[in-house]
Design an enzyme around this catalytic site. Structure first.
Site, PDB file in Angstrom:
ATOM      1  N   TYR A 144      43.806  48.013  32.334  1.00  0.00           N
ATOM      2  CA  TYR A 144      42.333  46.792  30.602  1.00  0.00           C
ATOM      3  C   TYR A 144      41.663  47.800  30.920  1.00  0.00           C
ATOM      4  CZ  TYR A 144      41.440  42.724  29.553  1.00  0.00           C
ATOM      5  OH  TYR A 144      40.209  41.170  28.913  1.00  0.00           O
ATOM      6  N   CYS A 183      38.160  48.469  40.112  1.00  0.00           N
ATOM      7  CA  CYS A 183      39.238  48.759  40.169  1.00  0.00           C
ATOM      8  C   CYS A 183      40.680  48.690  39.954  1.00  0.00           C
ATOM      9  CB  CYS A 183      40.197  49.105  41.737  1.00  0.00           C
ATOM     10  SG  CYS A 183      40.293  47.462  42.628  1.00  0.00           S
ATOM     11  N   TRP A 185      43.741  46.152  38.071  1.00  0.00           N
ATOM     12  CA  TRP A 185      45.003  45.867  39.305  1.00  0.00           C
ATOM     13  C   TRP A 185      45.846  47.415  40.057  1.00  0.00           C
ATOM     14  CZ3 TRP A 185      43.405  43.717  34.743  1.00  0.00           C
ATOM     15  CH2 TRP A 185      43.812  42.597  34.269  1.00  0.00           C
ATOM     16  N   THR A 204      36.959  45.714  43.337  1.00  0.00           N
ATOM     17  CA  THR A 204      36.368  44.617  42.902  1.00  0.00           C
ATOM     18  C   THR A 204      36.048  43.487  43.017  1.00  0.00           C
ATOM     19  OG1 THR A 204      38.832  43.291  41.339  1.00  0.00           O
ATOM     20  CG2 THR A 204      38.962  43.853  43.634  1.00  0.00           C
ATOM     21  N   CYS A 361      36.525  42.396  18.635  1.00  0.00           N
ATOM     22  CA  CYS A 361      36.729  43.375  19.553  1.00  0.00           C
ATOM     23  C   CYS A 361      37.980  44.497  18.451  1.00  0.00           C
ATOM     24  CB  CYS A 361      37.093  43.119  21.172  1.00  0.00           C
ATOM     25  SG  CYS A 361      37.077  41.914  22.182  1.00  0.00           S
TER      26      CYS A 361
END
Length: 390
Positions: A144, A183, A185, A204, A361
């Site tokens: 991501y 971190c 996934w 996380t 974005c």
């Protein structure tokens, strides 16, 4: 020529009359090459005249909420935002609601919005919305963050190239211990452990990320912990942080880098992968803050460089911001294709929110306001010569 077409735009406190709103918005969008109810794919189609008031009183928050509520439409949101951001339209709109703008600036100036007590909010609101959304949208590694598109054949390849480049930049060696702050996934942790023979500790603030990352990394020397970076106490050979620094906030930059400094061995390397803002801003986008990344704040190069002084040496600073535009558009294509299977669970307003998020974005990076930086940092104690990797 109608009267509103020749209106002179002179902000004067809060003296804006409701009937002036359409003319003001037409003037500001026209400067960006955007028309209201025009024929170009980036033009805005207004279905409810209350849009004008919402934009001029609530700025980007009103603009985004009006879109989520179906009050306006645009065929190519990404192109719309590229034009608006390139012309600084948001800054001009902010001039019409100075009290609201001042409130946003004071909020970021007076309060630590990324304190340890608030650290888990972004995990609960964004990363925990549902792993099914991210599994559908992202590549198989579930990265991501921005892919590296140089010579890449598609999204999955771009993310694999990014993961491998990170490992090479860190000079990972079999048997080393790697700390990953944020971190996700487990994509990088899995890749580094499998291909570079390192032991990884990933942290996380998302319970859903921890659950899936542990499942995906089963059988590898990878530990995934639910914790705030400020609670770290161990030493590591190398440290990496990908797409997490945007959640740290300027009031915590010193604490963040001091924490990494303590965690990193003297001859180690630290790679920081972060979105950057082309200018130093006292605030963050109000819509993004409310609906996507609560308490987030994009750093500028100036902010990063100033806090690194006397803490770390900059071995390398790599900018590949335009690659985030391609990454976001690839995510949108995946999400759009998967939407029929997600629609019943999440509903139309979520769909419009998510589209607005990804497209705005993409426009942010295409306008070059958005940057993507990878910094390789070392302690002054390190004696080995670093050779930059691309």
């Amino acid at each position: 020529m109608q009267k509103e077409d020749v209106l002179v735009l002179e902000p004067a406190g809060n003296t804006l009359a409701p009937q002036d709103s359409p003319a003001i918005l037409r003037e500001l969008t026209a400067e960006a090459g955007v028309s209201i109810n025009g024929d170009a794919p980036w033009d805005i189609q207004v279905f409810d005249d209350d849009v004008y008031r919402l934009v001029l009183t609530k700025g980007s928050l009103g603009f985004g909420e009006a879109y989520m509520d179906g009050m306006w439409e645009c065929d190519r949101l990404d192109q719309l935002f590229q034009r608006l951001l390139s012309s600084q339209a948001e800054e001009k709109i902010d001039n019409w609601s100075r009290l609201r703008l001042l409130g946003e600036i004071l909020r970021h100036s007076l309060f630590n919005l990324q304190s340890s007590q608030r650290a888990f909010q972004v995990g609960e609101q964004h990363y925990d919305i549902g792993n099914d959304v991210f599994e559908a949208m992202l590549d198989p590694s579930m990265s991501y963050s921005c892919g590296y598109w140089h010579n890449a054949s598609g999204l999955a390849d771009a993310q694999q190239k990014k993961l491998d480049m990170i490992c090479r930049k860190l000079e990972l060696q079999p048997g080393e211990r790697l700390l990953e702050i944020g971190c996700g996934w487990g994509g990088l942790a899995h890749f580094a452990a499998q291909h570079y023979g390192v032991e990884v500790v990933g942290i996380t603030v998302s319970k859903e990320q921890q659950k899936l990352a542990r499942k995906r990394c089963a059988g590898l020397p990878v530990a995934i912990e639910l914790m705030d970076y400020r609670d770290l106490a161990e030493k590591f050979d190398k440290v990496v942080s990908v797409g997490m620094f945007e959640h740290v906030g300027p009031k915590n930059y010193a604490t963040y880098f001091d924490t990494v400094h303590r965690a990193l061995k003297d001859d180690g390397l630290f790679l920081l992968h972060t979105i950057g803002n082309s200018v130093t801003s006292p605030k963050t986008d109000a819509w993004i803050d409310k609906y996507i990344f609560p308490n987030g704040k994009l750093p500028s190069a100036k902010e990063i460089a100033s806090v690194l002084e006397r803490r770390f040496l900059i071995e390398d600073w790599h900018n590949f911001g335009p690659d985030y535009d391609r990454t976001l558009m690839a995510w949108w294509d995946n999400f759009e294709q998967a939407w029929p299977g997600l629609q019943e669970k999440y509903g139309e307003r979520f769909y419009r929110m998510w589209k607005y998020y990804l497209m705005s974005c993409a426009g942010f990076f295409r306008s070059r306001q958005g940057q993507l930086w990878q910094l390789v940092l070392s302690k002054t104690e390190r004696q080995l010569v670093y050779r930059s990797v691309r």
